[in-house]
Design a protein around this motif. Sequence first.
Motif, short mmCIF file in Angstrom:
data_model
loop_
_atom_site.label_atom_id
_atom_site.label_comp_id
_atom_site.label_asym_id
_atom_site.label_seq_id
_atom_site.Cartn_x
_atom_site.Cartn_y
_atom_site.Cartn_z
N GLY A 55 0.81 -1.21 0.00
CA GLY A 55 0.00 0.00 0.00
C GLY A 55 0.84 1.26 0.00
N SER B 108 0.77 3.52 2.59
CA SER B 108 1.07 3.97 3.95
C SER B 108 2.42 3.39 4.38
N THR C 160 2.89 -0.07 5.77
CA THR C 160 1.97 -0.44 6.84
C THR C 160 0.55 -0.59 6.29
N SER C 161 0.49 -0.90 5.00
CA SER C 161 -0.81 -1.16 4.38
C SER C 161 -0.58 -1.96 3.10
N CYS C 162 -1.67 -2.47 2.56
CA CYS C 162 -1.60 -3.16 1.27
C CYS C 162 -2.92 -2.94 0.54
N SER D 137 -8.00 -0.91 0.38
CA SER D 137 -6.79 -0.62 1.15
C SER D 137 -6.94 -1.21 2.54
N ILE D 138 -5.94 -1.96 2.96
CA ILE D 138 -5.92 -2.57 4.29
C ILE D 138 -4.78 -1.94 5.09
N GLU D 139 -5.12 -1.29 6.17
CA GLU D 139 -4.12 -0.72 7.08
C GLU D 139 -3.73 -1.79 8.08
#
Length: 150
Positions: free
Chosen positions: A43, A45, A52-54, A68-70
Amino acid sequence: MLKLSYPEAIEKADHLKALGETTLYLRDDEGFPYGRVVSVEPGSSYRLNGPTSCWLVAEDQGLTFRLSIEFEPYSANGSNVSQFDRKRLRDIMLKLPGPARIAFADMLADKVLPEIAKRTADLRKSLNTQADTEECVRSLIRAAAEKEAA
């Protein structure tokens, strides 16, 4: 940007494609199709030198859906250690089909783990140095007390 849920987008897929709107960004509460995830990407972030995300990327009816996954709660911002949400990430991973689960693990291994492991090693080294200094001071205090008692 269009604001549609996954079911609404599927219902309007032909219209969306006719308009050239084939990529939709969804939130988790909009019924993201975890079972249709075909790829996982780092991601945007970053914190403490690593992602820190994807992005989870799903495909259905000629449309691409991105979520988006945090990895951390927002409260982690400003702290000097990673605070990944283990339960949430595990729950998300278990929703993915086998190949996407492997892609998620590969992305973590390639893009996330190296910086976390390096930071952990640096913190351990600092902690060991601090613990040695503490033991030095404690031993001097003990030695002084022993000398006085003798």
